[in-house]
Design an enzyme around this catalytic site. Sequence first.
Site, PDB file in Angstrom:
ATOM      1  N   ARG A  22       5.326  10.819  -2.537  1.00  0.00           N
ATOM      2  CA  ARG A  22       4.983  10.467  -1.034  1.00  0.00           C
ATOM      3  C   ARG A  22       6.430  10.574  -0.230  1.00  0.00           C
ATOM      4  O   ARG A  22       7.557   9.938  -0.197  1.00  0.00           O
ATOM      5  CB  ARG A  22       4.789   8.918  -0.988  1.00  0.00           C
ATOM      6  CG  ARG A  22       4.660   8.498   0.313  1.00  0.00           C
ATOM      7  CD  ARG A  22       4.498   6.874   0.230  1.00  0.00           C
ATOM      8  NE  ARG A  22       4.149   6.457   1.635  1.00  0.00           N
ATOM      9  CZ  ARG A  22       4.397   5.233   2.095  1.00  0.00           C
ATOM     10  NH1 ARG A  22       4.714   4.350   1.225  1.00  0.00           N
ATOM     11  NH2 ARG A  22       4.251   5.057   3.153  1.00  0.00           N
TER      12      ARG A  22
ATOM     13  N   ALA B 198       2.903  -0.937   4.772  1.00  0.00           N
ATOM     14  CA  ALA B 198       2.535  -0.899   6.100  1.00  0.00           C
ATOM     15  C   ALA B 198       2.111  -2.054   6.927  1.00  0.00           C
ATOM     16  O   ALA B 198       2.129  -2.147   7.800  1.00  0.00           O
ATOM     17  CB  ALA B 198       1.424   0.235   6.224  1.00  0.00           C
TER      18      ALA B 198
ATOM     19  N   GLU C  48      12.064  -9.954   1.406  1.00  0.00           N
ATOM     20  CA  GLU C  48      11.168  -8.993   2.205  1.00  0.00           C
ATOM     21  C   GLU C  48      12.197  -7.401   1.785  1.00  0.00           C
ATOM     22  O   GLU C  48      13.477  -7.734   2.422  1.00  0.00           O
ATOM     23  CB  GLU C  48      10.820  -8.930   3.526  1.00  0.00           C
ATOM     24  CG  GLU C  48      10.366  -7.720   4.181  1.00  0.00           C
ATOM     25  CD  GLU C  48      10.280  -7.845   5.761  1.00  0.00           C
ATOM     26  OE1 GLU C  48      10.572  -8.976   6.404  1.00  0.00           O
ATOM     27  OE2 GLU C  48       9.817  -6.930   6.416  1.00  0.00           O
TER      28      GLU C  48
ATOM     29  N   HIS D 171      12.554  -3.205   2.194  1.00  0.00           N
ATOM     30  CA  HIS D 171      12.300  -1.842   2.474  1.00  0.00           C
ATOM     31  C   HIS D 171      13.077  -0.918   1.927  1.00  0.00           C
ATOM     32  O   HIS D 171      14.078  -0.940   2.217  1.00  0.00           O
ATOM     33  CB  HIS D 171      11.757  -1.764   4.122  1.00  0.00           C
ATOM     34  CG  HIS D 171      11.022  -2.860   4.476  1.00  0.00           C
ATOM     35  ND1 HIS D 171       9.629  -2.608   4.428  1.00  0.00           N
ATOM     36  CD2 HIS D 171      11.329  -3.984   4.997  1.00  0.00           C
ATOM     37  CE1 HIS D 171       9.161  -3.623   4.945  1.00  0.00           C
ATOM     38  NE2 HIS D 171      10.129  -4.472   5.436  1.00  0.00           N
TER      39      HIS D 171
ATOM     40  N   TYR E 155      11.539   8.421   1.427  1.00  0.00           N
ATOM     41  CA  TYR E 155      11.502   7.406   0.147  1.00  0.00           C
ATOM     42  C   TYR E 155      11.832   7.947  -1.084  1.00  0.00           C
ATOM     43  O   TYR E 155      12.068   6.869  -2.007  1.00  0.00           O
ATOM     44  CB  TYR E 155       9.817   7.098  -0.014  1.00  0.00           C
ATOM     45  CG  TYR E 155       9.347   6.485   1.347  1.00  0.00           C
ATOM     46  CD1 TYR E 155       9.624   5.298   1.799  1.00  0.00           C
ATOM     47  CD2 TYR E 155       8.166   7.216   1.975  1.00  0.00           C
ATOM     48  CE1 TYR E 155       9.229   4.907   3.141  1.00  0.00           C
ATOM     49  CE2 TYR E 155       7.611   6.694   3.039  1.00  0.00           C
ATOM     50  CZ  TYR E 155       8.069   5.448   3.544  1.00  0.00           C
ATOM     51  OH  TYR E 155       7.399   4.801   4.711  1.00  0.00           O
TER      52      TYR E 155
ATOM     53  N   PRO F 206       0.706  -1.073  -0.103  1.00  0.00           N
ATOM     54  CA  PRO F 206       0.096  -0.038  -0.124  1.00  0.00           C
ATOM     55  C   PRO F 206       0.775   1.359  -0.149  1.00  0.00           C
ATOM     56  O   PRO F 206       1.865   1.224   0.656  1.00  0.00           O
ATOM     57  CB  PRO F 206      -0.945  -0.145   1.202  1.00  0.00           C
ATOM     58  CG  PRO F 206       0.024  -1.055   2.222  1.00  0.00           C
ATOM     59  CD  PRO F 206       0.695  -2.065   1.435  1.00  0.00           C
ATOM     60  N   ASN F 207       0.420   2.239  -0.666  1.00  0.00           N
ATOM     61  CA  ASN F 207       0.836   3.525  -0.844  1.00  0.00           C
ATOM     62  C   ASN F 207       2.108   3.643  -1.616  1.00  0.00           C
ATOM     63  O   ASN F 207       2.697   4.723  -1.873  1.00  0.00           O
ATOM     64  CB  ASN F 207       1.164   4.346   0.838  1.00  0.00           C
ATOM     65  CG  ASN F 207      -0.198   4.365   1.273  1.00  0.00           C
ATOM     66  OD1 ASN F 207      -1.069   5.005   0.921  1.00  0.00           O
ATOM     67  ND2 ASN F 207      -0.176   3.831   2.517  1.00  0.00           N
TER      68      ASN F 207
ATOM     69  N   ASN G 111       7.659  -5.721  -1.005  1.00  0.00           N
ATOM     70  CA  ASN G 111       7.584  -4.416  -0.120  1.00  0.00           C
ATOM     71  C   ASN G 111       6.276  -4.503   0.493  1.00  0.00           C
ATOM     72  O   ASN G 111       5.352  -3.964  -0.129  1.00  0.00           O
ATOM     73  CB  ASN G 111       8.222  -3.514  -0.847  1.00  0.00           C
ATOM     74  CG  ASN G 111       8.134  -2.345   0.343  1.00  0.00           C
ATOM     75  OD1 ASN G 111       7.813  -2.119   1.582  1.00  0.00           O
ATOM     76  ND2 ASN G 111       8.832  -1.069  -0.162  1.00  0.00           N
TER      77      ASN G 111
ATOM     78  N   ARG H 263      13.306   3.545  12.619  1.00  0.00           N
ATOM     79  CA  ARG H 263      12.255   4.479  12.657  1.00  0.00           C
ATOM     80  C   ARG H 263      11.329   4.323  13.901  1.00  0.00           C
ATOM     81  O   ARG H 263      11.918   4.037  14.954  1.00  0.00           O
ATOM     82  CB  ARG H 263      11.596   4.352  11.492  1.00  0.00           C
ATOM     83  CG  ARG H 263      12.452   4.674  10.098  1.00  0.00           C
ATOM     84  CD  ARG H 263      11.537   4.630   8.858  1.00  0.00           C
ATOM     85  NE  ARG H 263      10.480   5.458   8.755  1.00  0.00           N
ATOM     86  CZ  ARG H 263       9.524   5.442   7.883  1.00  0.00           C
ATOM     87  NH1 ARG H 263       9.622   4.564   6.894  1.00  0.00           N
ATOM     88  NH2 ARG H 263       8.597   6.438   7.619  1.00  0.00           N
TER      89      ARG H 263
HETATM   90  C1  DQA Z   1       8.328   0.783   3.963  1.00  0.00           C
HETATM   91  C2  DQA Z   1       8.431   0.998   5.551  1.00  0.00           C
HETATM   92  C3  DQA Z   1       6.758   0.952   6.059  1.00  0.00           C
HETATM   93  O1  DQA Z   1       7.032   1.030   7.503  1.00  0.00           O
HETATM   94  C4  DQA Z   1       6.255   1.880   5.622  1.00  0.00           C
HETATM   95  O2  DQA Z   1       4.667   1.804   5.979  1.00  0.00           O
HETATM   96  C5  DQA Z   1       6.044   1.855   4.121  1.00  0.00           C
HETATM   97  C6  DQA Z   1       7.291   1.752   3.058  1.00  0.00           C
HETATM   98  C7  DQA Z   1       9.541   1.042   3.238  1.00  0.00           C
HETATM   99  O3  DQA Z   1       9.871   0.591   1.704  1.00  0.00           O
HETATM  100  O4  DQA Z   1      10.614   1.752   3.575  1.00  0.00           O
HETATM  101  O5  DQA Z   1       5.147   2.088   3.466  1.00  0.00           O
HETATM  102  O6  DQA Z   1       7.982  -0.632   3.476  1.00  0.00           O
END
Ligand code: DQA
Length: 144
Positions: A17, A76, A97, A99, A22, A9-10, A73, A106
Amino acid sequence: MRILVIHGPNLNLLGKREPEIYGSTTIDEINTLLKKEAKTLGADVEFSQSNSEGEIVNTIQEAMGSVDGIVINPAAYTHTSVAIRDAIASTGIPTVEVHISNIFKREDFRKKSFISGVSIGVVSGLGIDSYLLGLRGMVSYLKK
Ligand code: DQA
């Protein structure tokens, strides 16, 4: 060798964003870089992005039998989703996984991942290189 890259998501908003966290690279640009890297590695790559937990679960289930590995990825959902964790465990598809940010540096709620325990490895905090290194690790794992 077929690798499925799943963006949670997002991540469709990457580039716009919170660029201080990011970066400014868009999801399409990341996918283009991954495609290029996959070609070099001799792998086929396909992409999926969803803002919905159930859709991600469906995507993982549907990948069974047609995909050799997943680079995800979970965004959230990393910190909340037993359902995505169970989908990875249930299908048995090797998963890495990734990120963009370093989730361990964080907020406390980001330090817990439901996905790491069912992943063969985790890459976190290297910006978009996390995806590229995750893909490389996935291919190397599958070749062994
Ligand atoms: C994320 C880290 C997550 O905590 C966050 O909610 C994201 C992006 C990252 O790629 O750093 O949406 O997965």
